[in-house]
Design an enzyme around this catalytic site. Structure first.
Site, PDB file in Angstrom:
ATOM      1  N   GLY A  14       0.855  -1.150   0.138  1.00 17.17           N
ATOM      2  CA  GLY A  14       0.123   0.042  -0.070  1.00 17.17           C
ATOM      3  C   GLY A  14       0.800   1.200   0.091  1.00 17.17           C
ATOM      4  N   ASP A 130      -0.369   2.596   8.674  1.00 15.72           N
ATOM      5  CA  ASP A 130      -1.022   1.904   9.611  1.00 15.72           C
ATOM      6  C   ASP A 130       0.086   1.860  11.108  1.00 15.72           C
ATOM      7  OD1 ASP A 130      -2.709   1.161   7.767  1.00 15.72           O
ATOM      8  OD2 ASP A 130      -1.904  -0.705   7.514  1.00 15.72           O
TER       9      ASP A 130
HETATM   10  P1  ATP Z   1       1.027  -2.760   3.517  1.00 12.60           P
HETATM   11  O1  ATP Z   1       0.413  -4.045   4.178  1.00 12.60           O
HETATM   12  O2  ATP Z   1       1.227  -1.645   4.230  1.00 12.60           O
HETATM   13  O3  ATP Z   1       0.336  -2.421   2.369  1.00 12.60           O
HETATM   14  P2  ATP Z   1       3.134  -4.467   2.547  1.00 12.60           P
HETATM   15  O4  ATP Z   1       4.453  -4.454   2.014  1.00 12.60           O
HETATM   16  O5  ATP Z   1       2.900  -5.466   3.680  1.00 12.60           O
HETATM   17  O6  ATP Z   1       2.404  -3.147   2.941  1.00 12.60           O
HETATM   18  P3  ATP Z   1       2.142  -6.643   0.989  1.00 12.60           P
HETATM   19  O7  ATP Z   1       0.743  -6.520   0.022  1.00 12.60           O
HETATM   20  O8  ATP Z   1       1.728  -7.671   2.272  1.00 12.60           O
HETATM   21  O9  ATP Z   1       1.961  -5.070   1.458  1.00 12.60           O
HETATM   22  O10 ATP Z   1       3.166  -7.066   0.277  1.00 12.60           O
HETATM   23  C1  ATP Z   1       3.668  -6.315  -0.796  1.00 12.60           C
HETATM   24  C2  ATP Z   1       4.308  -7.266  -1.874  1.00 12.60           C
HETATM   25  O11 ATP Z   1       5.456  -7.887  -1.265  1.00 12.60           O
HETATM   26  C3  ATP Z   1       3.631  -8.341  -2.284  1.00 12.60           C
HETATM   27  O12 ATP Z   1       2.554  -8.081  -3.317  1.00 12.60           O
HETATM   28  C4  ATP Z   1       4.613  -9.312  -2.797  1.00 12.60           C
HETATM   29  O13 ATP Z   1       5.179  -8.872  -4.178  1.00 12.60           O
HETATM   30  C5  ATP Z   1       5.615  -9.030  -1.961  1.00 12.60           C
HETATM   31  N1  ATP Z   1       5.542 -10.353  -0.737  1.00 12.60           N
HETATM   32  C6  ATP Z   1       4.649 -10.414   0.288  1.00 12.60           C
HETATM   33  N2  ATP Z   1       5.029 -11.613   0.777  1.00 12.60           N
HETATM   34  C7  ATP Z   1       5.888 -11.970   0.274  1.00 12.60           C
HETATM   35  C8  ATP Z   1       6.526 -13.405   0.738  1.00 12.60           C
HETATM   36  N3  ATP Z   1       6.242 -14.429   1.604  1.00 12.60           N
HETATM   37  N4  ATP Z   1       7.499 -13.617  -0.200  1.00 12.60           N
HETATM   38  C9  ATP Z   1       8.003 -12.669  -1.145  1.00 12.60           C
HETATM   39  N5  ATP Z   1       7.213 -11.762  -1.563  1.00 12.60           N
HETATM   40  C10 ATP Z   1       6.287 -11.500  -0.859  1.00 12.60           C
END
Ligand code: ATP
Length: 323
Positions: A14, A130
Protein backbone atom coordinates in the site's frame (compact mmCIF):
# COMPACT_ATOMS: atom_id res chain seq x y z
CA UNK A 1 32.62 0.50 2.71
CA UNK A 2 32.26 -2.04 -0.10
CA UNK A 3 32.36 -1.14 -3.78
CA UNK A 4 28.73 -0.77 -4.79
CA UNK A 5 28.20 0.59 -8.30
CA UNK A 6 24.46 0.28 -8.89
CA UNK A 7 21.49 0.10 -6.54
CA UNK A 8 17.76 -0.24 -7.14
CA UNK A 9 14.86 1.27 -5.23
CA UNK A 10 11.21 0.20 -5.28
CA UNK A 11 7.94 0.91 -3.47
CA UNK A 12 5.62 -2.00 -2.77
CA UNK A 13 2.34 -2.82 -0.99
CA UNK A 14 0.00 0.00 0.00
CA UNK A 15 1.22 3.53 -0.70
CA UNK A 16 1.99 6.00 2.06
CA UNK A 17 2.70 9.75 2.00
CA UNK A 18 6.46 10.20 2.18
CA UNK A 19 7.37 7.32 -0.13
CA UNK A 20 8.47 9.89 -2.71
CA UNK A 21 10.65 11.61 -0.13
CA UNK A 22 12.28 8.23 0.61
CA UNK A 23 12.89 7.57 -3.11
CA UNK A 24 14.45 11.02 -3.38
CA UNK A 25 16.68 10.33 -0.38
CA UNK A 26 17.90 7.05 -1.87
CA UNK A 27 18.58 8.64 -5.27
CA UNK A 28 20.35 11.66 -3.78
CA UNK A 29 22.48 9.60 -1.38
CA UNK A 30 23.47 7.32 -4.25
CA UNK A 31 24.34 10.32 -6.43
CA UNK A 32 26.35 11.86 -3.59
CA UNK A 33 28.52 8.73 -3.52
CA UNK A 34 28.73 8.33 -7.30
CA UNK A 35 26.47 5.25 -7.29
CA UNK A 36 24.00 4.66 -10.13
CA UNK A 37 20.40 4.44 -8.89
CA UNK A 38 17.66 2.62 -10.78
CA UNK A 39 14.02 3.17 -9.89
CA UNK A 40 12.12 -0.12 -10.20
CA UNK A 41 8.49 0.48 -11.13
CA UNK A 42 5.31 -1.15 -9.77
CA UNK A 43 6.90 -2.95 -6.84
CA UNK A 44 8.32 -6.41 -7.40
CA UNK A 45 6.53 -6.55 -10.78
CA UNK A 46 9.14 -4.14 -12.13
CA UNK A 47 11.91 -6.36 -10.88
CA UNK A 48 10.43 -9.37 -12.63
CA UNK A 49 9.80 -7.46 -15.87
CA UNK A 50 12.91 -5.27 -15.87
CA UNK A 51 10.71 -2.15 -15.73
CA UNK A 52 13.28 0.38 -14.49
CA UNK A 53 14.12 4.04 -14.88
CA UNK A 54 17.41 5.68 -14.02
CA UNK A 55 17.19 8.18 -11.15
CA UNK A 56 19.82 10.86 -10.77
CA UNK A 57 19.91 13.74 -8.29
CA UNK A 58 17.82 15.93 -10.61
CA UNK A 59 15.20 13.39 -11.68
CA UNK A 60 13.81 13.44 -8.12
CA UNK A 61 13.45 17.23 -8.04
CA UNK A 62 10.16 18.46 -6.59
CA UNK A 63 8.83 15.12 -5.34
CA UNK A 64 9.49 15.62 -1.61
CA UNK A 65 6.16 17.41 -1.22
CA UNK A 66 4.10 14.94 -3.28
CA UNK A 67 1.98 12.11 -1.88
CA UNK A 68 1.82 8.74 -3.63
CA UNK A 69 4.89 7.26 -5.28
CA UNK A 70 6.50 8.27 -8.57
CA UNK A 71 7.58 4.64 -9.04
CA UNK A 72 4.00 3.37 -8.64
CA UNK A 73 3.29 0.54 -6.22
CA UNK A 74 1.59 -2.80 -6.65
CA UNK A 75 1.07 -6.21 -5.14
CA UNK A 76 2.96 -8.91 -6.98
CA UNK A 77 1.75 -12.44 -6.21
CA UNK A 78 4.32 -13.91 -8.63
CA UNK A 79 7.11 -12.68 -6.36
CA UNK A 80 5.76 -15.00 -3.65
CA UNK A 81 6.88 -18.00 -5.73
CA UNK A 82 10.45 -19.36 -6.15
CA UNK A 83 10.14 -18.72 -9.92
CA UNK A 84 9.25 -15.06 -9.33
CA UNK A 85 12.19 -14.58 -6.94
CA UNK A 86 14.53 -16.17 -9.48
CA UNK A 87 13.28 -13.85 -12.22
CA UNK A 88 13.87 -10.87 -9.91
CA UNK A 89 17.39 -12.02 -9.04
CA UNK A 90 18.13 -12.62 -12.76
CA UNK A 91 17.01 -9.05 -13.54
CA UNK A 92 19.38 -7.73 -10.88
CA UNK A 93 22.22 -9.75 -12.38
CA UNK A 94 21.37 -8.56 -15.91
CA UNK A 95 21.18 -4.88 -14.87
CA UNK A 96 24.21 -5.10 -12.56
CA UNK A 97 22.17 -4.17 -9.47
CA UNK A 98 24.30 -4.81 -6.37
CA UNK A 99 21.64 -3.97 -3.80
CA UNK A 100 18.00 -2.95 -3.49
CA UNK A 101 16.15 -0.62 -1.15
CA UNK A 102 12.57 -1.84 -0.75
CA UNK A 103 10.12 0.68 0.68
CA UNK A 104 6.90 -0.76 2.15
CA UNK A 105 5.49 -2.93 4.92
CA UNK A 106 6.07 -6.42 6.31
CA UNK A 107 5.02 -8.12 3.05
CA UNK A 108 7.56 -6.04 1.17
CA UNK A 109 10.20 -7.08 3.72
CA UNK A 110 9.35 -10.77 3.14
CA UNK A 111 10.05 -10.21 -0.54
CA UNK A 112 13.36 -8.52 0.37
CA UNK A 113 14.28 -11.48 2.60
CA UNK A 114 13.65 -13.96 -0.22
CA UNK A 115 15.61 -11.85 -2.68
CA UNK A 116 18.52 -11.62 -0.21
CA UNK A 117 18.50 -15.43 0.04
CA UNK A 118 19.11 -15.59 -3.69
CA UNK A 119 22.19 -13.37 -3.42
CA UNK A 120 20.95 -9.82 -3.99
CA UNK A 121 21.72 -7.43 -1.12
CA UNK A 122 18.53 -5.92 0.28
CA UNK A 123 17.39 -3.42 2.89
CA UNK A 124 13.79 -2.55 3.80
CA UNK A 125 12.52 0.92 4.66
CA UNK A 126 9.28 0.96 6.71
CA UNK A 127 6.43 2.86 5.08
CA UNK A 128 2.79 2.36 5.98
CA UNK A 129 0.13 4.66 7.41
CA UNK A 130 -0.86 1.81 9.78
CA UNK A 131 2.42 2.10 11.77
CA UNK A 132 1.99 -1.62 12.47
CA UNK A 133 5.52 -2.74 11.55
CA UNK A 134 6.80 -4.34 14.75
CA UNK A 135 10.51 -3.67 14.32
CA UNK A 136 10.20 0.10 14.18
CA UNK A 137 8.60 2.71 16.37
CA UNK A 138 7.78 4.78 13.30
CA UNK A 139 6.79 4.10 9.69
CA UNK A 140 6.73 6.70 6.92
CA UNK A 141 3.23 8.03 6.27
CA UNK A 142 1.75 7.65 9.75
CA UNK A 143 1.99 11.29 10.78
CA UNK A 144 0.47 12.53 7.53
CA UNK A 145 -2.39 10.05 7.80
CA UNK A 146 -3.07 11.14 11.40
CA UNK A 147 -3.18 14.78 10.34
CA UNK A 148 -5.39 14.08 7.33
CA UNK A 149 -7.87 12.24 9.55
CA UNK A 150 -7.71 14.99 12.15
CA UNK A 151 -8.40 17.68 9.60
CA UNK A 152 -11.51 15.84 8.42
CA UNK A 153 -12.74 15.14 11.96
CA UNK A 154 -12.30 18.76 13.03
CA UNK A 155 -14.65 19.70 10.18
CA UNK A 156 -17.09 16.97 11.18
CA UNK A 157 -17.06 18.22 14.75
CA UNK A 158 -18.35 21.62 13.65
CA UNK A 159 -21.45 20.16 12.06
CA UNK A 160 -21.96 17.54 14.81
CA UNK A 161 -21.93 20.35 17.36
CA UNK A 162 -24.44 22.45 15.44
CA UNK A 163 -26.88 19.54 15.20
CA UNK A 164 -26.03 17.94 18.57
CA UNK A 165 -25.27 14.67 16.88
CA UNK A 166 -22.95 11.72 17.37
CA UNK A 167 -20.32 10.87 14.77
CA UNK A 168 -18.82 7.45 14.25
CA UNK A 169 -15.59 7.83 12.27
CA UNK A 170 -13.94 4.75 10.81
CA UNK A 171 -10.21 5.25 10.30
CA UNK A 172 -7.80 2.95 8.49
CA UNK A 173 -5.09 0.86 10.16
CA UNK A 174 -5.59 -2.65 8.75
CA UNK A 175 -5.62 -4.94 11.79
CA UNK A 176 -3.95 -2.42 14.08
CA UNK A 177 -5.29 0.45 16.16
CA UNK A 178 -2.29 2.81 16.21
CA UNK A 179 -3.80 5.28 13.76
CA UNK A 180 -7.20 5.19 15.50
CA UNK A 181 -5.68 5.71 18.95
CA UNK A 182 -3.53 8.65 17.90
CA UNK A 183 -6.41 10.26 16.05
CA UNK A 184 -8.79 9.70 18.99
CA UNK A 185 -6.47 11.45 21.43
CA UNK A 186 -5.74 14.27 19.00
CA UNK A 187 -9.39 14.98 18.13
CA UNK A 188 -10.74 14.53 21.66
CA UNK A 189 -12.97 11.54 20.94
CA UNK A 190 -15.39 10.20 23.55
CA UNK A 191 -14.47 6.59 22.77
CA UNK A 192 -11.99 4.69 20.64
CA UNK A 193 -12.55 1.13 19.46
CA UNK A 194 -9.38 -0.73 18.47
CA UNK A 195 -8.81 -4.40 17.64
CA UNK A 196 -6.10 -4.84 20.29
CA UNK A 197 -8.39 -3.93 23.20
CA UNK A 198 -11.57 -5.87 23.94
CA UNK A 199 -14.41 -3.49 24.75
CA UNK A 200 -17.83 -3.67 26.35
CA UNK A 201 -20.08 -1.78 23.95
CA UNK A 202 -22.67 -0.97 26.59
CA UNK A 203 -20.16 0.32 29.12
CA UNK A 204 -17.57 1.91 26.81
CA UNK A 205 -19.86 3.49 24.23
CA UNK A 206 -23.55 3.61 25.20
CA UNK A 207 -23.09 4.56 28.87
CA UNK A 208 -20.48 7.17 27.98
CA UNK A 209 -22.86 8.84 25.56
CA UNK A 210 -25.71 8.72 28.09
CA UNK A 211 -23.49 10.14 30.84
CA UNK A 212 -22.24 12.80 28.44
CA UNK A 213 -25.77 13.87 27.64
CA UNK A 214 -26.61 14.17 31.34
CA UNK A 215 -23.45 16.29 31.73
CA UNK A 216 -24.65 18.58 28.95
CA UNK A 217 -22.23 17.34 26.30
CA UNK A 218 -23.69 18.50 22.99
CA UNK A 219 -22.06 16.06 20.57
CA UNK A 220 -19.97 12.92 20.47
CA UNK A 221 -17.12 11.56 18.36
CA UNK A 222 -16.51 7.81 18.38
CA UNK A 223 -13.36 6.65 16.56
CA UNK A 224 -13.42 3.13 15.20
CA UNK A 225 -10.41 1.35 13.74
CA UNK A 226 -11.29 -0.51 10.52
CA UNK A 227 -10.00 -3.75 12.08
CA UNK A 228 -12.76 -3.72 14.70
CA UNK A 229 -15.60 -4.76 12.40
CA UNK A 230 -18.71 -3.38 10.77
CA UNK A 231 -19.04 0.36 11.39
CA UNK A 232 -22.62 0.42 10.03
CA UNK A 233 -23.68 -2.02 12.78
CA UNK A 234 -21.91 0.05 15.42
CA UNK A 235 -23.62 3.23 14.21
CA UNK A 236 -27.05 1.57 14.18
CA UNK A 237 -26.53 0.19 17.69
CA UNK A 238 -25.75 3.67 19.01
CA UNK A 239 -28.94 5.02 17.42
CA UNK A 240 -31.03 2.15 18.84
CA UNK A 241 -29.58 2.30 22.34
CA UNK A 242 -29.28 6.08 22.84
CA UNK A 243 -31.80 7.58 20.43
CA UNK A 244 -29.17 10.14 19.39
CA UNK A 245 -28.94 11.10 15.75
CA UNK A 246 -25.71 9.34 14.75
CA UNK A 247 -23.85 9.59 11.45
CA UNK A 248 -21.12 7.36 10.08
CA UNK A 249 -18.11 8.67 8.17
CA UNK A 250 -15.62 6.24 6.65
CA UNK A 251 -12.50 8.26 5.91
CA UNK A 252 -11.05 5.56 3.64
CA UNK A 253 -8.28 6.21 1.17
CA UNK A 254 -8.06 9.97 1.65
CA UNK A 255 -5.85 8.99 4.60
CA UNK A 256 -3.33 7.47 2.20
CA UNK A 257 -2.88 10.61 0.10
CA UNK A 258 -1.76 14.18 0.45
CA UNK A 259 1.43 16.13 0.85
CA UNK A 260 3.59 14.54 3.57
CA UNK A 261 4.07 16.40 6.84
CA UNK A 262 7.46 17.71 7.94
CA UNK A 263 7.87 14.66 10.17
CA UNK A 264 7.30 12.23 7.29
CA UNK A 265 9.62 14.14 4.97
CA UNK A 266 12.38 14.20 7.55
CA UNK A 267 11.97 10.55 8.55
CA UNK A 268 11.84 9.47 4.90
CA UNK A 269 15.00 11.45 4.14
CA UNK A 270 16.84 9.93 7.09
CA UNK A 271 15.61 6.37 6.43
CA UNK A 272 16.52 6.57 2.73
CA UNK A 273 19.99 7.91 3.40
CA UNK A 274 20.57 5.32 6.12
CA UNK A 275 19.45 2.49 3.81
CA UNK A 276 21.99 3.38 1.12
CA UNK A 277 24.79 3.67 3.67
CA UNK A 278 23.83 0.25 5.05
CA UNK A 279 24.10 -1.30 1.58
CA UNK A 280 27.43 0.49 1.11
CA UNK A 281 28.64 -1.08 4.37
CA UNK A 282 28.12 -4.47 2.71
CA UNK A 283 25.12 -5.46 4.83
CA UNK A 284 22.17 -7.42 3.48
CA UNK A 285 18.80 -8.78 4.64
CA UNK A 286 18.30 -5.78 6.96
CA UNK A 287 15.49 -3.37 7.78
CA UNK A 288 15.83 0.23 8.88
CA UNK A 289 14.18 0.98 12.24
CA UNK A 290 13.41 4.07 14.29
CA UNK A 291 14.20 3.44 17.95
CA UNK A 292 14.68 5.77 20.91
CA UNK A 293 14.93 8.84 18.68
CA UNK A 294 17.64 7.23 16.59
CA UNK A 295 17.87 5.03 13.50
CA UNK A 296 19.34 1.54 13.40
CA UNK A 297 19.11 -1.58 11.23
CA UNK A 298 18.24 -5.15 12.22
CA UNK A 299 18.01 -8.54 10.52
CA UNK A 300 14.80 -8.96 8.48
CA UNK A 301 13.98 -12.37 9.97
CA UNK A 302 14.29 -10.96 13.46
CA UNK A 303 12.14 -7.98 12.43
CA UNK A 304 9.40 -10.21 11.00
CA UNK A 305 9.20 -12.26 14.21
CA UNK A 306 8.66 -9.26 16.45
CA UNK A 307 5.27 -8.27 17.87
CA UNK A 308 4.04 -4.73 18.39
CA UNK A 309 1.52 -3.84 21.09
CA UNK A 310 -0.63 -0.79 21.30
CA UNK A 311 1.04 1.45 23.91
CA UNK A 312 -0.92 0.88 27.14
CA UNK A 313 -0.09 4.35 28.47
CA UNK A 314 -1.53 6.01 25.36
CA UNK A 315 -4.69 3.94 25.64
CA UNK A 316 -5.02 5.16 29.25
CA UNK A 317 -4.51 8.74 28.06
CA UNK A 318 -7.39 8.37 25.62
CA UNK A 319 -9.64 7.01 28.40
CA UNK A 320 -8.79 9.74 30.89
CA UNK A 321 -9.16 12.50 28.30
CA UNK A 322 -12.63 11.29 27.32
CA UNK A 323 -14.41 11.61 30.68
P1 ATP B 1 0.96 -2.79 3.49
O1 ATP B 1 0.45 -3.97 4.27
O2 ATP B 1 1.22 -1.61 4.32
O3 ATP B 1 0.11 -2.48 2.32
P2 ATP B 1 3.05 -4.60 2.65
O4 ATP B 1 4.42 -4.38 2.13
O5 ATP B 1 2.94 -5.43 3.91
O6 ATP B 1 2.41 -3.17 2.87
P3 ATP B 1 1.85 -6.70 1.04
O7 ATP B 1 0.76 -6.62 0.07
O8 ATP B 1 1.71 -7.64 2.18
O9 ATP B 1 2.11 -5.20 1.52
O10 ATP B 1 3.20 -7.12 0.27
C1 ATP B 1 3.65 -6.40 -0.84
C2 ATP B 1 4.30 -7.31 -1.83
O11 ATP B 1 5.47 -7.92 -1.24
C3 ATP B 1 3.48 -8.50 -2.32
O12 ATP B 1 2.56 -8.15 -3.32
C4 ATP B 1 4.56 -9.42 -2.84
O13 ATP B 1 5.02 -8.99 -4.09
C5 ATP B 1 5.67 -9.21 -1.81
N1 ATP B 1 5.57 -10.26 -0.76
C6 ATP B 1 4.70 -10.33 0.25
N2 ATP B 1 4.87 -11.46 0.97
C7 ATP B 1 5.89 -12.14 0.37
C8 ATP B 1 6.55 -13.39 0.62
N3 ATP B 1 6.19 -14.18 1.64
N4 ATP B 1 7.56 -13.74 -0.20
C9 ATP B 1 7.93 -12.95 -1.22
N5 ATP B 1 7.34 -11.76 -1.51
C10 ATP B 1 6.33 -11.35 -0.73
Amino acid sequence: MSEIKTIGVLTSGGDAPGMNAAIRAVARTAAYHGITCLGIRRGYNGLINGDVVELNARSVNGIISKGGTMLFTARCPEFMTPEGIKKGADTCKYLGIDGIVTIGGDGTFRGARDLAASGVHTIGVPATIDNDISSTEYSIGFDTACNTALDAIDKLRDTMQSHERCSVVEVMGHNAGHLALHVAIACGAQAVLVPEKPFDFQRDVVEKIRAGRINKRSHFIIIQAEGVGNSVDITNRIIEETGIDTRLTILGHIQRGGSPTARDRVMASRFGEYAVHTLMAGKTNRVVCARDNDICDIDINEALEMKKDLPENMYMTSKIMSI
